[in-house]
Design a protein around this motif. Structure first.
Motif, PDB file in Angstrom:
ATOM      1  N   PRO A 140      -9.185   0.661  89.473  1.00  5.21           N
ATOM      2  CA  PRO A 140     -10.424   1.397  89.782  1.00  5.21           C
ATOM      3  C   PRO A 140     -11.704   0.562  89.693  1.00  5.21           C
ATOM      4  O   PRO A 140     -12.694   0.890  90.341  1.00  5.21           O
ATOM      5  CB  PRO A 140     -10.456   2.514  88.722  1.00  5.21           C
ATOM      6  CG  PRO A 140      -9.068   2.621  88.203  1.00  5.21           C
ATOM      7  CD  PRO A 140      -8.467   1.251  88.343  1.00  5.21           C
ATOM      8  N   ALA A 141     -11.694  -0.517  88.912  1.00  2.66           N
ATOM      9  CA  ALA A 141     -12.957  -1.232  88.646  1.00  2.66           C
ATOM     10  C   ALA A 141     -13.681  -1.707  89.910  1.00  2.66           C
ATOM     11  O   ALA A 141     -14.876  -1.472  90.065  1.00  2.66           O
ATOM     12  CB  ALA A 141     -12.711  -2.401  87.701  1.00  2.66           C
ATOM     13  N   PRO A 142     -12.999  -2.384  90.847  1.00  2.00           N
ATOM     14  CA  PRO A 142     -13.728  -2.849  92.030  1.00  2.00           C
ATOM     15  C   PRO A 142     -14.269  -1.701  92.881  1.00  2.00           C
ATOM     16  O   PRO A 142     -15.280  -1.848  93.559  1.00  2.00           O
ATOM     17  CB  PRO A 142     -12.664  -3.646  92.809  1.00  2.00           C
ATOM     18  CG  PRO A 142     -11.636  -4.004  91.801  1.00  2.00           C
ATOM     19  CD  PRO A 142     -11.620  -2.866  90.828  1.00  2.00           C
ATOM     20  N   ILE A 143     -13.598  -0.557  92.826  1.00  6.11           N
ATOM     21  CA  ILE A 143     -14.097   0.596  93.575  1.00  6.11           C
ATOM     22  C   ILE A 143     -15.423   1.054  92.970  1.00  6.11           C
ATOM     23  O   ILE A 143     -16.388   1.330  93.677  1.00  6.11           O
ATOM     24  CB  ILE A 143     -13.051   1.738  93.541  1.00  6.11           C
ATOM     25  CG1 ILE A 143     -11.783   1.268  94.262  1.00  6.11           C
ATOM     26  CG2 ILE A 143     -13.606   3.006  94.161  1.00  6.11           C
ATOM     27  CD1 ILE A 143     -10.622   2.231  94.166  1.00  6.11           C
ATOM     28  N   LEU A 144     -15.460   1.100  91.636  1.00  8.45           N
ATOM     29  CA  LEU A 144     -16.703   1.476  90.963  1.00  8.45           C
ATOM     30  C   LEU A 144     -17.805   0.475  91.291  1.00  8.45           C
ATOM     31  O   LEU A 144     -18.952   0.836  91.518  1.00  8.45           O
ATOM     32  CB  LEU A 144     -16.492   1.527  89.442  1.00  8.45           C
ATOM     33  CG  LEU A 144     -15.369   2.421  88.940  1.00  8.45           C
ATOM     34  CD1 LEU A 144     -15.310   2.404  87.421  1.00  8.45           C
ATOM     35  CD2 LEU A 144     -15.554   3.849  89.426  1.00  8.45           C
ATOM     36  N   GLY A 181     -18.319   1.169  80.758  1.00  4.50           N
ATOM     37  CA  GLY A 181     -18.004   0.063  81.646  1.00  4.50           C
ATOM     38  C   GLY A 181     -16.516  -0.081  81.864  1.00  4.50           C
ATOM     39  O   GLY A 181     -15.715   0.220  80.981  1.00  4.50           O
ATOM     40  N   VAL A 182     -16.159  -0.496  83.064  1.00  9.88           N
ATOM     41  CA  VAL A 182     -14.766  -0.775  83.390  1.00  9.88           C
ATOM     42  C   VAL A 182     -14.712  -2.225  83.852  1.00  9.88           C
ATOM     43  O   VAL A 182     -15.326  -2.572  84.856  1.00  9.88           O
ATOM     44  CB  VAL A 182     -14.247   0.156  84.499  1.00  9.88           C
ATOM     45  CG1 VAL A 182     -12.817  -0.201  84.868  1.00  9.88           C
ATOM     46  CG2 VAL A 182     -14.325   1.613  84.058  1.00  9.88           C
ATOM     47  N   GLN A 183     -14.019  -3.044  83.099  1.00  9.88           N
ATOM     48  CA  GLN A 183     -13.994  -4.484  83.340  1.00  9.88           C
ATOM     49  C   GLN A 183     -15.431  -5.011  83.484  1.00  9.88           C
ATOM     50  O   GLN A 183     -16.244  -4.762  82.625  1.00  9.88           O
ATOM     51  CB  GLN A 183     -13.111  -4.802  84.524  1.00  9.88           C
ATOM     52  CG  GLN A 183     -11.629  -4.504  84.207  1.00  9.88           C
ATOM     53  CD  GLN A 183     -10.756  -4.535  85.413  1.00  9.88           C
ATOM     54  OE1 GLN A 183     -10.907  -5.384  86.275  1.00  9.88           O
ATOM     55  NE2 GLN A 183      -9.820  -3.612  85.495  1.00  9.88           N
ATOM     56  N   HIS A 184     -15.743  -5.710  84.590  1.00 11.04           N
ATOM     57  CA  HIS A 184     -17.087  -6.290  84.692  1.00 11.04           C
ATOM     58  C   HIS A 184     -18.161  -5.255  85.024  1.00 11.04           C
ATOM     59  O   HIS A 184     -19.346  -5.558  84.978  1.00 11.04           O
ATOM     60  CB  HIS A 184     -17.131  -7.331  85.815  1.00 11.04           C
ATOM     61  CG  HIS A 184     -16.270  -8.514  85.577  1.00 11.04           C
ATOM     62  ND1 HIS A 184     -15.041  -8.656  86.157  1.00 11.04           N
ATOM     63  CD2 HIS A 184     -16.449  -9.599  84.807  1.00 11.04           C
ATOM     64  CE1 HIS A 184     -14.512  -9.792  85.760  1.00 11.04           C
ATOM     65  NE2 HIS A 184     -15.337 -10.379  84.943  1.00 11.04           N
ATOM     66  N   VAL A 185     -17.754  -4.084  85.412  1.00  5.64           N
ATOM     67  CA  VAL A 185     -18.715  -3.118  85.948  1.00  5.64           C
ATOM     68  C   VAL A 185     -19.255  -2.233  84.835  1.00  5.64           C
ATOM     69  O   VAL A 185     -18.543  -1.398  84.292  1.00  5.64           O
ATOM     70  CB  VAL A 185     -18.040  -2.226  87.017  1.00  5.64           C
ATOM     71  CG1 VAL A 185     -19.083  -1.351  87.699  1.00  5.64           C
ATOM     72  CG2 VAL A 185     -17.286  -3.075  88.017  1.00  5.64           C
ATOM     73  N   ILE A 186     -20.524  -2.435  84.494  1.00  2.23           N
ATOM     74  CA  ILE A 186     -21.149  -1.582  83.481  1.00  2.23           C
ATOM     75  C   ILE A 186     -22.062  -0.600  84.221  1.00  2.23           C
ATOM     76  O   ILE A 186     -22.939  -1.005  84.977  1.00  2.23           O
ATOM     77  CB  ILE A 186     -21.994  -2.415  82.484  1.00  2.23           C
ATOM     78  CG1 ILE A 186     -21.135  -3.509  81.833  1.00  2.23           C
ATOM     79  CG2 ILE A 186     -22.622  -1.521  81.431  1.00  2.23           C
ATOM     80  CD1 ILE A 186     -20.086  -3.012  80.875  1.00  2.23           C
ATOM     81  N   HIS A 187     -21.836   0.678  84.015  1.00  2.00           N
ATOM     82  CA  HIS A 187     -22.700   1.677  84.649  1.00  2.00           C
ATOM     83  C   HIS A 187     -24.095   1.582  84.035  1.00  2.00           C
ATOM     84  O   HIS A 187     -24.230   1.189  82.875  1.00  2.00           O
ATOM     85  CB  HIS A 187     -22.171   3.086  84.385  1.00  2.00           C
ATOM     86  CG  HIS A 187     -20.840   3.344  85.007  1.00  2.00           C
ATOM     87  ND1 HIS A 187     -20.666   3.487  86.353  1.00  2.00           N
ATOM     88  CD2 HIS A 187     -19.615   3.481  84.469  1.00  2.00           C
ATOM     89  CE1 HIS A 187     -19.395   3.712  86.606  1.00  2.00           C
ATOM     90  NE2 HIS A 187     -18.727   3.698  85.474  1.00  2.00           N
ATOM     91  N   PRO A 188     -25.120   1.986  84.785  1.00  2.79           N
ATOM     92  CA  PRO A 188     -26.443   2.032  84.155  1.00  2.79           C
ATOM     93  C   PRO A 188     -26.376   2.942  82.930  1.00  2.79           C
ATOM     94  O   PRO A 188     -25.902   4.067  83.021  1.00  2.79           O
ATOM     95  CB  PRO A 188     -27.325   2.656  85.254  1.00  2.79           C
ATOM     96  CG  PRO A 188     -26.599   2.395  86.523  1.00  2.79           C
ATOM     97  CD  PRO A 188     -25.139   2.417  86.183  1.00  2.79           C
TER      98      PRO A 188
END
Lengths: 322, 103
Positions: free
Chosen positions: A106-110, A277-284
């Motif tokens: 899911p991370a790259p989708i996010l 956050g999921v892997q590198h993706v941290i939500h605001p």
């Protein structure tokens, strides 16, 4: 008002489409994008046909995973959906469900949704929902790294097909899922319908848009294969600057090893903030008005030393000084 | 756009959350001090020119890299110091512990 996005993930055959069909009934305000693996050139697949029975014209992103080869196509499908609604050629929806392929991370989708210059103004990820098959889920977790990544990324775990499994097996699976991802809520489902929502120490009541992490003040690390969930109980306020320095450095150094970071922090001069956050993706990060939500931080990582994570967090926090 | 280097401002980074009124500058200075202490371990320096201006990472030979946000600091450290910055490195944690004790 941005449209809420639910990313529905789960390993192959874990009951995503059945769950989706049940969830869509009575929700005409929902649009659907289905990512099917290996359907290129073969026309709409079975999943597409099943979803179409309850939702109007789901968009299909086929021939690969939306998380990797088909990320651009996913963005295009979302933009197309948006265009149809803006031109009033399709009814305005308030929610989008993206059903990923069973192999998708899911991370790259996010990341795509959060960073696309147009999409991010129209869509906001509300929830990553992951189905886990009560019959085969244990084996998937043992053998399929994608399955572990999906579980770690979840805000909500749905254990499906509980009517087909022994109660003991369901309990053991739920226990394992909670150790893997203490921050996620757990639902039990049969025939696609949620029959029970479990609340435990690792799954406190969630705020409306962003599920809360554990409020558990205990420092427990649970190891499942080489995946550890480290819970940091945060009694006092933290320094936001030190936290940002620490987490960005951790994500840079350990890349995909950090499967998930989720928490509620009381930060000095900032207030109560939800971090997700999921892997590198941290939500605001989101400011929380609700003071009753417990503070704590969960880091789920692969091959990461739990004691070092705790020590490192503490050392960086103590760097703050006049 | 940065008025000094004409670099287009990037998107707001997640670390840049709104802080209480009057606390922005102290918070930025505090973060700069923290980064300076961490980067000193790699023989590098961090400088922050203030709101709207660039921050930079530099080595002792005069090489400088501008960084748009905190996350961009670490690839710059890697390039300038030729080392892999890792917050779980026991050597780094020991050095930072000593720094905290000395203060």
């Amino acid at each position: 008002m941005r449209r809420g996005v639910t990313v529905l993930s789960g390993f192959l055959g874990s009951g995503k489409t059945t769950f989706l069909r049940a969830a869509l009934r009575g929700r005409p305000d929902s649009a659907v994008i289905v990512n099917e693996y290996g359907e290129a050139g073969l026309g709409p697949g079975l999943d597409h046909a099943l979803v179409e029975m309850v939702a109007e014209a789901p968009a299909i992103v086929g021939g690969g995973c939306a998380c990797c080869t088909k990320r651009d196509e996913l963005a295009r499908a979302m933009l197309h959906r948006l265009d149809l609604e803006e031109r009033a050629r399709s009814p305005r929806t308030s929610r989008l469900v993206i059903e990923t392929s069973g192999l998708a991370d899911p991370a790259p989708i996010l990341f795509t949704i959060q960073n696309d210059p147009v999409l991010r103004h129209h869509y906001a990820v509300e929830e990553v929902c992951v189905t886990v098959d009560a019959v085969n889920g244990w084996r998937h977790l043992d053998r399929q790294p994608e399955s572990v990544k999906q579980v770690a990324a979840a805000d909500r775990l749905v254990v499906t097909k509980i009517d087909l499994a022994e109660d003991d097996a369901v309990d053991a699976l739920v226990e394992r899922l909670r150790r893997l991802n203490p921050a996620a809520g757990v639902d039990l489902a049969a025939g696609g319908e949620v029959v029970r929502t479990l609340r435990g120490p690792g799954a406190p009541a969630a705020p409306a848009r962003r599920p809360a992490p554990t409020g558990d003040a205990g420092h427990e690390a649970a190891h499942v294969a080489d995946v550890s969930a480290v819970s940091l109980g945060l009694d006092g306020p933290v320094d936001w600057g030190a936290f940002g320095v620490w987490l960005t450095m951790l994500l840079h150094a350990h890349g995909e090893g950090v499967l998930r970071v989720k928490g509620v922090l009381e930060a000095r001069d900032v207030g109560r903030v939800a971090v997700n956050g999921v892997q590198h993706v941290i939500h605001p990060p989101e400011h929380l008005a609700d003071e009753s939500i417990g503070r704590g931080l969960v880091v789920i990582g692969r091959g990461i030393d739990a004691d070092l994570v705790r020590r490192s967090f503490g050392v960086f926090q103590s760097l703050e000084g006049e | 756009m940065c008025t000094l280097c004409y670099e287009l401002a990037g998107d707001e980074h997640w670390t840049d959350v709104p802080v209480a009124s009057g606390a922005q500058t102290p918070a930025r200075h505090r973060r700069a001090r923290i980064l300076s202490r961490v980067l000193a371990h790699y023989g590098l320096a961090y400088a922050d020119s203030g709101p709207g201006g660039p921050a930079s990472v530099s080595d002792r030979k005069g090489s400088v890299e501008l960084v748009g946000n905190v996350a961009a600091v670490w690839p710059a450290v890697e390039r300038l110091a030729g080392r892999h910055p890792d917050p779980l490195d026991p050597g780094l944690l020991e050095a930072l512990d000593e720094l905290s004790e000395d203060r």
